[in-house]
Design a protein around this motif. Structure first.
Motif, short mmCIF file in Angstrom:
data_model
loop_
_atom_site.label_atom_id
_atom_site.label_comp_id
_atom_site.label_asym_id
_atom_site.label_seq_id
_atom_site.Cartn_x
_atom_site.Cartn_y
_atom_site.Cartn_z
N SER A 100 92.18 -70.76 68.71
CA SER A 100 91.82 -69.82 68.64
C SER A 100 91.95 -68.45 69.21
CB SER A 100 89.84 -70.21 68.63
OG SER A 100 88.60 -68.95 68.42
N VAL A 101 92.24 -68.63 71.23
CA VAL A 101 92.91 -67.22 71.76
C VAL A 101 94.27 -66.75 71.59
CG1 VAL A 101 93.28 -66.65 74.11
CG2 VAL A 101 91.78 -68.33 72.89
N VAL A 102 95.35 -67.79 71.15
CA VAL A 102 96.37 -67.29 70.70
C VAL A 102 96.21 -66.27 69.52
CG1 VAL A 102 97.28 -68.63 71.82
CG2 VAL A 102 96.66 -68.98 69.70
N ALA A 103 95.57 -66.25 68.16
CA ALA A 103 94.86 -66.25 67.29
C ALA A 103 94.23 -64.69 67.45
CB ALA A 103 94.04 -67.16 66.69
N ALA A 104 93.43 -64.30 68.53
CA ALA A 104 93.47 -63.11 69.15
C ALA A 104 93.99 -61.96 68.89
CB ALA A 104 92.42 -63.41 69.76
N TYR A 105 95.39 -62.63 69.12
CA TYR A 105 96.63 -61.13 69.31
C TYR A 105 97.22 -60.93 68.30
CZ TYR A 105 95.73 -63.03 74.66
OH TYR A 105 95.01 -63.19 75.36
N SER A 106 97.06 -59.78 67.96
CA SER A 106 97.59 -58.95 66.32
C SER A 106 99.09 -59.23 66.61
CB SER A 106 97.18 -57.35 67.17
OG SER A 106 98.10 -56.88 67.30
N LYS A 107 99.74 -59.40 67.23
CA LYS A 107 101.17 -59.51 67.51
C LYS A 107 101.79 -61.03 66.49
CE LYS A 107 102.96 -55.21 68.35
NZ LYS A 107 103.59 -54.63 67.77
N VAL A 108 100.81 -62.08 67.29
CA VAL A 108 100.52 -62.94 67.21
C VAL A 108 100.43 -62.66 66.24
CG1 VAL A 108 100.12 -65.66 67.43
CG2 VAL A 108 100.25 -64.37 69.27
N ARG A 109 99.52 -62.59 65.23
CA ARG A 109 99.16 -62.69 63.93
C ARG A 109 100.08 -61.91 62.64
NH1 ARG A 109 94.38 -64.97 63.68
NH2 ARG A 109 94.89 -64.92 61.33
N GLU A 110 100.36 -61.32 63.05
CA GLU A 110 101.53 -60.98 62.32
C GLU A 110 102.80 -60.88 62.23
OE1 GLU A 110 102.24 -57.00 64.52
OE2 GLU A 110 100.60 -55.79 64.08
N LYS A 111 102.84 -61.66 63.30
CA LYS A 111 104.37 -62.66 62.80
C LYS A 111 103.89 -63.51 62.16
CE LYS A 111 107.68 -65.38 65.86
NZ LYS A 111 109.10 -64.47 65.06
N LEU A 112 102.87 -64.61 62.72
CA LEU A 112 102.67 -65.81 61.51
C LEU A 112 102.40 -65.60 59.99
CD1 LEU A 112 101.35 -68.01 64.10
CD2 LEU A 112 102.98 -67.49 63.66
N VAL A 113 102.03 -64.19 60.11
CA VAL A 113 101.27 -63.75 58.41
C VAL A 113 102.86 -63.41 57.75
CG1 VAL A 113 100.02 -61.85 57.72
CG2 VAL A 113 98.95 -63.32 59.11
N GLU A 114 103.57 -62.80 58.11
CA GLU A 114 104.40 -62.76 57.53
C GLU A 114 105.40 -64.17 56.79
OE1 GLU A 114 109.30 -60.79 58.78
OE2 GLU A 114 107.46 -60.16 60.03
N ASP A 131 92.09 -65.88 57.55
CA ASP A 131 92.03 -64.71 56.99
C ASP A 131 92.53 -64.85 56.10
OD1 ASP A 131 94.23 -64.90 58.55
OD2 ASP A 131 94.17 -63.39 59.36
N ILE A 132 92.82 -65.42 54.73
CA ILE A 132 93.72 -66.31 53.66
C ILE A 132 93.20 -65.26 53.17
CG2 ILE A 132 94.93 -67.60 52.90
CD1 ILE A 132 95.39 -67.92 54.78
N GLY A 133 92.36 -65.01 52.16
CA GLY A 133 91.55 -64.51 51.16
C GLY A 133 91.17 -62.59 51.20
N ARG A 187 86.71 -61.80 67.13
CA ARG A 187 87.44 -61.29 67.32
C ARG A 187 87.94 -60.34 66.82
NH1 ARG A 187 91.13 -66.13 64.51
NH2 ARG A 187 91.10 -64.65 62.25
N GLU A 188 88.45 -59.29 67.44
CA GLU A 188 89.33 -57.84 67.12
C GLU A 188 90.37 -57.80 65.52
OE1 GLU A 188 91.02 -53.54 68.54
OE2 GLU A 188 90.78 -55.19 70.14
N HIS A 189 91.05 -58.75 65.58
CA HIS A 189 92.08 -58.56 64.66
C HIS A 189 91.36 -59.84 63.59
CE1 HIS A 189 94.09 -55.34 66.73
NE2 HIS A 189 94.10 -56.56 68.13
N SER A 190 91.77 -59.45 62.34
CA SER A 190 91.32 -60.48 61.05
C SER A 190 90.19 -62.05 61.37
CB SER A 190 92.27 -60.76 61.17
OG SER A 190 93.64 -59.42 60.98
N PRO A 191 88.96 -61.32 61.64
CA PRO A 191 88.22 -61.88 61.85
C PRO A 191 87.54 -62.85 60.71
CG PRO A 191 87.46 -59.68 61.84
CD PRO A 191 88.18 -59.38 61.61
N LEU A 192 86.70 -63.72 61.30
CA LEU A 192 87.26 -65.13 59.78
C LEU A 192 85.67 -64.27 59.56
CD1 LEU A 192 86.24 -67.33 58.24
CD2 LEU A 192 84.88 -68.51 60.40
#
Length: 224
Positions: A100-114, A131-133, A187-192
């Protein structure tokens, strides 16, 4: 060209997303992708290297050189970090909180979403996460928001931990889930949150078989 089927299941921790998604994947013969496991893997890698998860710069340094491989299987996926299969090792309450902590970081999300989007282009998929849908698969034909009360989710998680031989008490598990909800929703980026075209399903008091059948009915209706 045939469009791949994409099913997005979002919801809070312990709502039964992963268990139900796996069952649906088996019944439909499509690929199940556990996105939460990817975030758990990032947290696991950082913790193994002694990185404080609240230090975003340090987490991103680990991410830059992260060797994570995802091997899709019909029944799910296996995740390898630096050549080691960590699929089971990341399923702890501590790693879940770290995710939950690392998922709040936009760069982490960008890499995994890709990575997640690439998998959806190559396969018929069902994904579950936060944040799938709304973010990962905004054009998914089927979007489900699976919910349940905090007390119900805590009882389920406690049962999972006890089945793994881990010691825990209901009060601490319930507190951890409530805290996870707050972090995920604020969280700031892609919250539930719920996508506009989502179907909400409350699984409180329902068994896995019932929830699975209800979602299968929704999928049939949306994809026919």
């Amino acid at each position: 060209m045939k469009q791949n089927i994409a099913v997005a299941i979002d919801g809070p921790a312990g709502s039964g997303k992963s268990t139900v998604a796996k069952e649906i994947a088996k019944k439909l013969g499509i690929l199940y992708i556990d996105t939460g496991a990817m975030y758990r893997s990032v947290a696991f890698a950082c913790m193994k290297q002694g990185v404080v998860l609240e230090n975003e710069t340090a987490v991103l340094a680990v991410l830059e050189h992260l060797d994570m491989k995802i091997l899709p299987q019909t029944g799910g996926q296996h995740i390898f970090l630096y050549g080691e299969d960590v699929t089971e090792k990341i399923r702890t309450q501590e790693i879940g909180a770290g995710a939950s902590v690392v998922a709040a970081y936009s760069k982490v999300r960008e890499k995994l979403v890709e990575i997640q989007q690439q998998l959806s282009k190559a396969h018929d998929v069902i994904m579950d996460g936060r944040d799938i849908g709304t973010k990962v698969l905004p054009d998914a034909q089927v979007k489900i928001y699976l919910d349940a009360s905090v007390s119900e989710r805590a009882k389920r998680r406690l049962g999972e931990l006890e089945a793994q031989g881990k010691q825990a008490d209901l009060e601490s598990v319930e507190k951890a889930i409530a805290q996870r909800d707050y972090q995920d929703m604020h969280r700031e980026h892609s919250p539930l949150c719920k996508a506009e075209d989502v179907v909400v399903l409350d699984s409180t008091g329902l068994d896995i078989a019932t929830v699975t059948e209800k979602i299968l009915e929704i999928i049939t209706e949306k994809t026919k």
